[in-house]
Design a protein around this motif. Structure first.
Motif, mmCIF file in Angstrom:
data_model
loop_
_atom_site.group_PDB
_atom_site.id
_atom_site.type_symbol
_atom_site.label_atom_id
_atom_site.label_comp_id
_atom_site.label_asym_id
_atom_site.label_seq_id
_atom_site.Cartn_x
_atom_site.Cartn_y
_atom_site.Cartn_z
ATOM 1 N N HIS A 197 -5.120 -9.975 5.894
ATOM 2 C CA HIS A 197 -5.335 -9.978 7.350
ATOM 3 C C HIS A 197 -6.070 -8.689 7.657
ATOM 4 O O HIS A 197 -5.466 -7.624 7.650
ATOM 5 N N GLU A 198 -7.368 -8.760 7.902
ATOM 6 C CA GLU A 198 -8.207 -7.564 8.048
ATOM 7 C C GLU A 198 -8.070 -6.757 6.772
ATOM 8 O O GLU A 198 -8.291 -7.270 5.689
ATOM 9 N N LYS A 199 -7.670 -5.497 6.865
ATOM 10 C CA LYS A 199 -7.500 -4.688 5.662
ATOM 11 C C LYS A 199 -6.036 -4.601 5.280
ATOM 12 O O LYS A 199 -5.621 -3.679 4.602
ATOM 13 N N ILE A 200 -5.256 -5.558 5.732
ATOM 14 C CA ILE A 200 -3.843 -5.606 5.403
ATOM 15 C C ILE A 200 -3.603 -6.865 4.586
ATOM 16 O O ILE A 200 -3.983 -7.955 4.999
ATOM 17 N N SER A 201 -2.995 -6.719 3.445
ATOM 18 C CA SER A 201 -2.706 -7.871 2.593
ATOM 19 C C SER A 201 -1.282 -7.754 2.090
ATOM 20 O O SER A 201 -0.631 -6.721 2.240
ATOM 21 N N ALA A 202 -0.788 -8.837 1.516
ATOM 22 C CA ALA A 202 0.587 -8.827 1.029
ATOM 23 C C ALA A 202 0.714 -9.758 -0.154
ATOM 24 O O ALA A 202 -0.094 -10.675 -0.337
ATOM 25 N N SER A 203 1.732 -9.505 -0.944
ATOM 26 C CA SER A 203 2.035 -10.353 -2.088
ATOM 27 C C SER A 203 3.512 -10.684 -2.092
ATOM 28 O O SER A 203 4.321 -10.003 -1.446
ATOM 29 N N PHE A 204 3.858 -11.727 -2.837
ATOM 30 C CA PHE A 204 5.260 -12.148 -2.924
ATOM 31 C C PHE A 204 5.559 -12.463 -4.379
ATOM 32 O O PHE A 204 4.982 -13.386 -4.947
ATOM 33 N N LYS B 111 11.079 -11.589 -8.695
ATOM 34 C CA LYS B 111 11.807 -10.389 -8.289
ATOM 35 C C LYS B 111 12.336 -10.495 -6.873
ATOM 36 O O LYS B 111 13.058 -9.614 -6.420
ATOM 37 N N GLN B 112 11.984 -11.560 -6.160
ATOM 38 C CA GLN B 112 12.344 -11.702 -4.739
ATOM 39 C C GLN B 112 11.908 -10.462 -3.971
ATOM 40 O O GLN B 112 12.674 -9.866 -3.209
ATOM 41 N N GLN B 113 10.674 -10.104 -4.207
ATOM 42 C CA GLN B 113 10.140 -8.900 -3.595
ATOM 43 C C GLN B 113 8.761 -9.176 -3.016
ATOM 44 O O GLN B 113 7.947 -9.866 -3.621
ATOM 45 N N SER B 114 8.526 -8.618 -1.848
ATOM 46 C CA SER B 114 7.204 -8.702 -1.237
ATOM 47 C C SER B 114 6.699 -7.296 -0.961
ATOM 48 O O SER B 114 7.476 -6.388 -0.675
ATOM 49 N N SER B 115 5.397 -7.139 -1.065
ATOM 50 C CA SER B 115 4.780 -5.845 -0.782
ATOM 51 C C SER B 115 3.643 -6.031 0.214
ATOM 52 O O SER B 115 2.885 -7.007 0.133
ATOM 53 N N LEU B 116 3.573 -5.129 1.155
ATOM 54 C CA LEU B 116 2.511 -5.129 2.164
ATOM 55 C C LEU B 116 1.572 -3.976 1.846
ATOM 56 O O LEU B 116 2.011 -2.839 1.680
ATOM 57 N N TYR B 117 0.280 -4.278 1.728
ATOM 58 C CA TYR B 117 -0.716 -3.280 1.358
ATOM 59 C C TYR B 117 -1.596 -2.975 2.562
ATOM 60 O O TYR B 117 -2.224 -3.870 3.121
ATOM 61 N N LEU B 118 -1.642 -1.707 2.902
ATOM 62 C CA LEU B 118 -2.480 -1.250 4.009
ATOM 63 C C LEU B 118 -3.578 -0.381 3.412
ATOM 64 O O LEU B 118 -3.301 0.684 2.866
ATOM 65 N N THR B 119 -4.807 -0.829 3.486
ATOM 66 C CA THR B 119 -5.900 -0.085 2.883
ATOM 67 C C THR B 119 -6.809 0.509 3.957
ATOM 68 O O THR B 119 -7.002 -0.090 5.013
#
Lengths: 111, 116
Positions: A57-64, A68-76
């Motif tokens: 989403h724009e320069k924000i992305s995420a993975s799941f 591991k039942q873990q999500s990470s949000l990446y702000l670039t």
């Protein structure tokens, strides 16, 4: 049952990157990410369904990571407008179910 | 389209008084949720309506809280009698589900409740 977010707070200079993590002890169906600015309503950013997909989403992305039942949000290349509190919301099964939110990660971006 | 509307935006009441919060969801959204955020803490679930039925009210703190959603449209949350620990920001959100896919919530701006 509440997902655990880390870090609790992040301070960035404009243009820097950040990663916000969200972990759950339960098997998840989906993870949602929201951003709330002070005094405003939380705003939906994106949803990730189980399957390990990544979204942007724009320069924000995420993975799941389903294993591991873990999500990470990446702000670039952060911008001043990225400042706020980021919440992950987790859903344990599809259909008519509620989201359980983490305690939030406060992000401050300075010039 | 109109968003989720909540009112009042602020309410200051004395301990023991009654307050009623209202939420108008996005038209056509079957799901309506109430959440509460106490300063600096998580957004905590209170209850979930699907149309006019209570799907899940496991987050309601006690019987001083009563929520209704007449006709499956707007919802009210009444706190009677209010206690100091009820202070916080009460958010309403609505969403739609297609199949098993739950689309993102649209939150209202919240009602800031202060009990003194």
């Amino acid at each position: 049952q509440q997902p655990v977010q880390s870090p609790q707070a992040v301070i960035l200079r404009e243009g820097e990157d950040a990663v916000i993590n969200c972990s759950s002890s339960k098997a998840l169906y989906s993870v949602h990410w929201y951003r709330q600015k002070h005094g405003e309503a939380p705003v939906f950013l994106m949803i990730l369904l189980k399957g390990g997909e990544q979204k942007g989403h724009e320069k924000i992305s995420a993975s799941f990571n389903e294993k591991k039942q873990q999500s990470s949000l990446y702000l670039t290349a952060s911008q001043l407008s990225y400042s706020g509190t980021y919440f992950c919301g987790t859903e344990v099964s599809g259909g008519y179910n509620k989201l359980i939110f983490g305690a939030g990660t406060r992000l401050a971006v300075h010039p | 389209e109109a968003g989720v509307t909540q009112f009042p935006s602020h309410s200051v009441i004395e301990k023991g008084q009654t307050v009623t919060l209202r939420c108008d969801p996005i038209s056509g959204h079957d799901n309506l949720y109430w959440y509460r955020r106490v300063m600096g803490k998580e957004i905590k679930f209170l209850l979930h309506f699907v149309k006019e039925s209570k799907q899940d009210e496991s987050g309601m703190p006690n019987n001083r809280f009563l929520a209704e959603r007449t006709g499956g449209t707007y919802s009210t949350l009444k706190v009677q009698p209010a206690e100091l620990e009820d202070s916080g920001v009460y958010f309403c959100a609505s969403s739609q589900v297609f199949g098993l896919t739950h689309y993102g919530y649209t939150f209202g701006s919240g009602t800031r409740l202060t009990v003194v």
